[in-house]
Design a protein around this motif. Structure first.
Motif, PDB file in Angstrom:
ATOM      1  N   LYS A   1       0.811  -1.213   0.000  1.00  0.00           N
ATOM      2  CA  LYS A   1       0.000   0.000   0.000  1.00  0.00           C
ATOM      3  C   LYS A   1       0.848   1.267   0.000  1.00  0.00           C
ATOM      4  N   ASN A   2       2.098   1.161   0.411  1.00  0.00           N
ATOM      5  CA  ASN A   2       2.994   2.323   0.456  1.00  0.00           C
ATOM      6  C   ASN A   2       4.315   1.968  -0.221  1.00  0.00           C
ATOM      7  N   LEU A   3       4.462   2.387  -1.461  1.00  0.00           N
ATOM      8  CA  LEU A   3       5.697   2.116  -2.186  1.00  0.00           C
ATOM      9  C   LEU A   3       6.810   3.022  -1.681  1.00  0.00           C
ATOM     10  N   ASN A   4       7.983   2.458  -1.508  1.00  0.00           N
ATOM     11  CA  ASN A   4       9.148   3.234  -1.090  1.00  0.00           C
ATOM     12  C   ASN A   4       9.987   3.578  -2.313  1.00  0.00           C
ATOM     13  N   MET A   5       9.637   4.681  -2.985  1.00  0.00           N
ATOM     14  CA  MET A   5      10.343   5.064  -4.201  1.00  0.00           C
ATOM     15  C   MET A   5      11.686   5.726  -3.909  1.00  0.00           C
ATOM     16  N   ASP A   6      11.980   5.962  -2.618  1.00  0.00           N
ATOM     17  CA  ASP A   6      13.292   6.495  -2.260  1.00  0.00           C
ATOM     18  C   ASP A   6      14.401   5.509  -2.619  1.00  0.00           C
ATOM     19  N   LEU A   7      14.021   4.238  -2.761  1.00  0.00           N
ATOM     20  CA  LEU A   7      15.010   3.217  -3.120  1.00  0.00           C
ATOM     21  C   LEU A   7      15.555   3.419  -4.530  1.00  0.00           C
ATOM     22  N   VAL A   8      14.797   4.132  -5.378  1.00  0.00           N
ATOM     23  CA  VAL A   8      15.231   4.373  -6.761  1.00  0.00           C
ATOM     24  C   VAL A   8      15.184   5.875  -7.077  1.00  0.00           C
ATOM     25  N   LYS A   9      15.419   6.710  -6.069  1.00  0.00           N
ATOM     26  CA  LYS A   9      15.339   8.157  -6.272  1.00  0.00           C
ATOM     27  C   LYS A   9      16.426   8.678  -7.212  1.00  0.00           C
ATOM     28  N   ASP A  10      17.513   7.899  -7.384  1.00  0.00           N
ATOM     29  CA  ASP A  10      18.560   8.332  -8.304  1.00  0.00           C
ATOM     30  C   ASP A  10      18.140   8.226  -9.766  1.00  0.00           C
ATOM     31  N   LEU A  11      16.988   7.569 -10.026  1.00  0.00           N
ATOM     32  CA  LEU A  11      16.487   7.466 -11.405  1.00  0.00           C
ATOM     33  C   LEU A  11      15.873   8.772 -11.886  1.00  0.00           C
ATOM     34  N   GLY A  12      15.463   9.641 -10.955  1.00  0.00           N
ATOM     35  CA  GLY A  12      14.824  10.896 -11.337  1.00  0.00           C
ATOM     36  C   GLY A  12      13.975  11.444 -10.203  1.00  0.00           C
ATOM     37  N   ASN A  13      13.165  12.438 -10.527  1.00  0.00           N
ATOM     38  CA  ASN A  13      12.278  13.048  -9.538  1.00  0.00           C
ATOM     39  C   ASN A  13      10.883  12.437  -9.656  1.00  0.00           C
ATOM     40  N   TRP A  14      10.473  11.677  -8.642  1.00  0.00           N
ATOM     41  CA  TRP A  14       9.200  10.954  -8.664  1.00  0.00           C
ATOM     42  C   TRP A  14       8.096  11.791  -8.007  1.00  0.00           C
ATOM     43  N   GLN A  15       6.928  11.833  -8.652  1.00  0.00           N
ATOM     44  CA  GLN A  15       5.771  12.528  -8.082  1.00  0.00           C
ATOM     45  C   GLN A  15       4.541  11.643  -8.241  1.00  0.00           C
ATOM     46  N   LEU A  16       3.923  11.307  -7.115  1.00  0.00           N
ATOM     47  CA  LEU A  16       2.728  10.469  -7.148  1.00  0.00           C
ATOM     48  C   LEU A  16       1.544  11.287  -7.666  1.00  0.00           C
ATOM     49  N   VAL A  17       0.903  10.773  -8.730  1.00  0.00           N
ATOM     50  CA  VAL A  17      -0.236  11.464  -9.337  1.00  0.00           C
ATOM     51  C   VAL A  17      -1.555  10.929  -8.790  1.00  0.00           C
ATOM     52  N   SER A  18      -1.663   9.603  -8.740  1.00  0.00           N
ATOM     53  CA  SER A  18      -2.876   8.994  -8.202  1.00  0.00           C
ATOM     54  C   SER A  18      -2.582   7.580  -7.724  1.00  0.00           C
ATOM     55  N   GLN A  19      -3.487   7.063  -6.890  1.00  0.00           N
ATOM     56  CA  GLN A  19      -3.337   5.714  -6.359  1.00  0.00           C
ATOM     57  C   GLN A  19      -4.716   5.081  -6.219  1.00  0.00           C
TER      58      GLN A  19
END
Length: 270
Positions: free
Chosen positions: A208-226
């Motif tokens: 239910k809660n993705l940890n995108m900090d694990l791949v933050k070096d890929l770019g700037n992530w912004q959650l749009v919808s869930q």
């Protein structure tokens, strides 16, 4: 012999290009902003480039400084020298790549400003020509007015061709520095202040809660919808779809699938 070339000062690409000429019997003699001077020599020596200020001029044939080129912004000196000493002919290290990246970013920003300035110059020249034709009476004598007088004026076409040649030159330089800037940003993983592509990604996960900090070096992530285990992200990045997909599936736990979608208005189309 002179050659005009868009190359990043002190970069591997520049060093490789200079040594291609060395193998053809052309030895580097001087370096300008966009030009390089060569002299014909039977046994042309290889060229190395260096950012730090630790290579002093020497009378030795093994190490000889050709020229030191100063970059104003960012303030970096680039040294060009001949050497047959393998210990001195080191490959570029991490610090060199970071400096190359800073130079590339600055050059790309300069090209963007130059494109805008050149476009404004073109508009101003057009307006000035139209005013001159209007007040000189040339336009009033033409049955189709100012536009007809402008198109039949040889001075206009000469200025237009000069402006067009300049625009072609600027666009070519801009394209090169854009590609080289992106290359170094990928190497350094530094995307701050860059013009980044926006990719829209749908990640399906049982978490239910993705940890995108694990791949933050890929770019700037912004959650749009869930919704129902589907997470829609807008990611600003220069990295390819395949690498993003592989890294997310490998490094983020409980990811079932990664799909790239195209936004059309408020719709998401795979």
């Amino acid at each position: 012999m002179k050659r005009i070339k868009f190359l990043l000062k002190g970069s591997e690409e520049e060093e490789r290009w200079l040594n291609d000429y060395s193998r053809q019997g052309w030895e580097l003699s001087n370096v300008g902003k966009y030009s390089y001077g060569f002299k014909k020599k039977e046994n042309a020596r290889n060229v190395n480039t260096n950012y730090p200020l630790n290579m002093n001029n020497s009378a030795s044939e093994r190490i000889r400084l050709i020229q030191e080129y100063q970059i104003k912004n960012p303030p970096i000196n680039v040294q060009y020298y001949f050497t047959t000493d393998k210990e001195k002919a080191n490959s570029k290290n991490k610090e060199d790549i970071i400096l190359s990246s800073k130079i590339a970013t600055n050059m790309r920003e300069k090209m963007v400003k130059l494109q805008l300035s050149w476009a404004i110059l073109g508009v101003l020249l057009l307006m000035v020509m139209m005013l001159i034709l209007t007040f000189s009476g040339a336009a009033s004598q033409s049955s189709i007015g100012v536009l007809g007088a402008l198109l039949s004026n040889p001075v206009f076409w000469v200025l237009f061709l000069i402006w067009l040649v300049g625009l072609t030159f600027i666009l070519k330089a801009s394209g090169y520095y854009k590609r080289i800037d992106e290359k170094y940003r990928l190497l350094t993983k530094d995307f701050s202040g860059s013009v980044l592509d926006i990719k829209f990604v749908t990640i399906t996960s049982s978490d239910k809660n993705l940890n995108m900090d694990l791949v933050k070096d890929l770019g700037n992530w912004q959650l749009v919808s869930q919704k129902n285990g589907d997470f829609q992200y807008a990611v600003r990045t220069l990295i390819s779809d395949n690498e993003i997909k592989q890294r997310v599936q490998t490094e983020v736990p409980d990811v079932k699938s990664v799909e790239f979608v195209k936004p059309v208005g408020f719709l998401w189309i795979p």
